[in-house]
Scaffold this motif. Sequence first.
Motif, PDB file in Angstrom:
ATOM      1  N   HIS A 161     -26.618   7.897   5.326  1.00 27.51           N
ATOM      2  CA  HIS A 161     -27.967   7.638   5.847  1.00 27.51           C
ATOM      3  C   HIS A 161     -28.582   6.422   5.143  1.00 27.51           C
ATOM      4  N   HIS A 170     -29.285   2.296   6.336  1.00 24.83           N
ATOM      5  CA  HIS A 170     -30.544   1.554   6.219  1.00 24.83           C
ATOM      6  C   HIS A 170     -30.322   0.111   5.751  1.00 24.83           C
ATOM      7  N   HIS A 227     -35.513   4.353  11.818  1.00 25.16           N
ATOM      8  CA  HIS A 227     -34.716   5.480  12.297  1.00 25.16           C
ATOM      9  C   HIS A 227     -34.514   5.410  13.807  1.00 25.16           C
ATOM     10  N   PHE A 282     -29.950   2.569  14.231  1.00 21.61           N
ATOM     11  CA  PHE A 282     -29.751   3.159  12.907  1.00 21.61           C
ATOM     12  C   PHE A 282     -28.781   4.351  13.003  1.00 21.61           C
TER      13      PHE A 282
HETATM   14 ZN   LIG Z   1     -34.021   7.167   6.439  1.00 23.44          ZN
END
Ligand SMILES: [Zn+2]
Length: 278
Positions: free
Chosen positions: A236, A240, A246, A250
């Motif tokens: 995650h 980024h 998000h 992403f």
């Molecule tokens: Zn995040």
Amino acid sequence: MPHRPERTTTDDPQLSLPLQQAPAPLAEAPHARESGRLRGVLLGGQMCQFRLRRARRRTIGFQIDDHGLTVSAPRWVSLRAIEEAIVEKERWIRNKLAQWQDWRIRKTPKAQRFVDGAQLAYLGQELTLRLGAADERTAALRSGLHPAQELHLAMPPGADEAEVRLAVQTWYVKQAILILGERVQWLATRGGLRPFSWKLSSARTQWGSCNEDRRIRLNWRLLFFPIPVIDYVVAHELAHLAELNHGPRFWREVERLMPDFQAARSRIKDEELAALPL
Ligand SMILES: [Zn+2]
């Protein structure tokens, strides 16, 4: 990734009271003096506490957060009218209060002992804490994780729990540097990512973070969880590096880095950092 319920407010138009119905100010004087005080109203057979704030506004407003229910009302609205408005909103209020109570229970730390034989969560498994005599050289040498899932610490069996807790935490942090480092390396190499830096965090508010300077932070408390959960949080934050949001792009990047991330994601979604024993 905090899962705290959102502070909720309402300004329901149906509760608006037209200004011309304002009673004479004299009748309101006692209530006005008591504004901001904690009060109670019977809601579904239970006493519901609320804080009443007198405010310059035209309608009665409700706010529910970790402190409970706060009602803001114009000075000229009688306490009785306010109580009636609360009763009218009963279902909504009880619902929101229940959500906050759930959250409070989930964030309350689970009881954890730091004594010889205590069980600790580590990488999704149970680890038995073993304390050895402090003057025993072998115990010191054996400090570390054994194949039998025991964590041996070179401390007297009757050591103060606060000291043991600190020693356990120190060990977790040391392991976190190694294990999170390995996972970062593995996922970044496999994903062919450009250089970035990472370090440990101990924030009680998030599992990880990433900023525009390509700096990633990962919480050492991730060590309580199985490797796939750790990998998800790492993936995650690594995603980024490509997308600081998000959005759909992403999530495609997360999936590219960790194709089967969904199960791990839902697993950690229900976890409260504040409830972890360390
Ligand atoms: Zn995040």
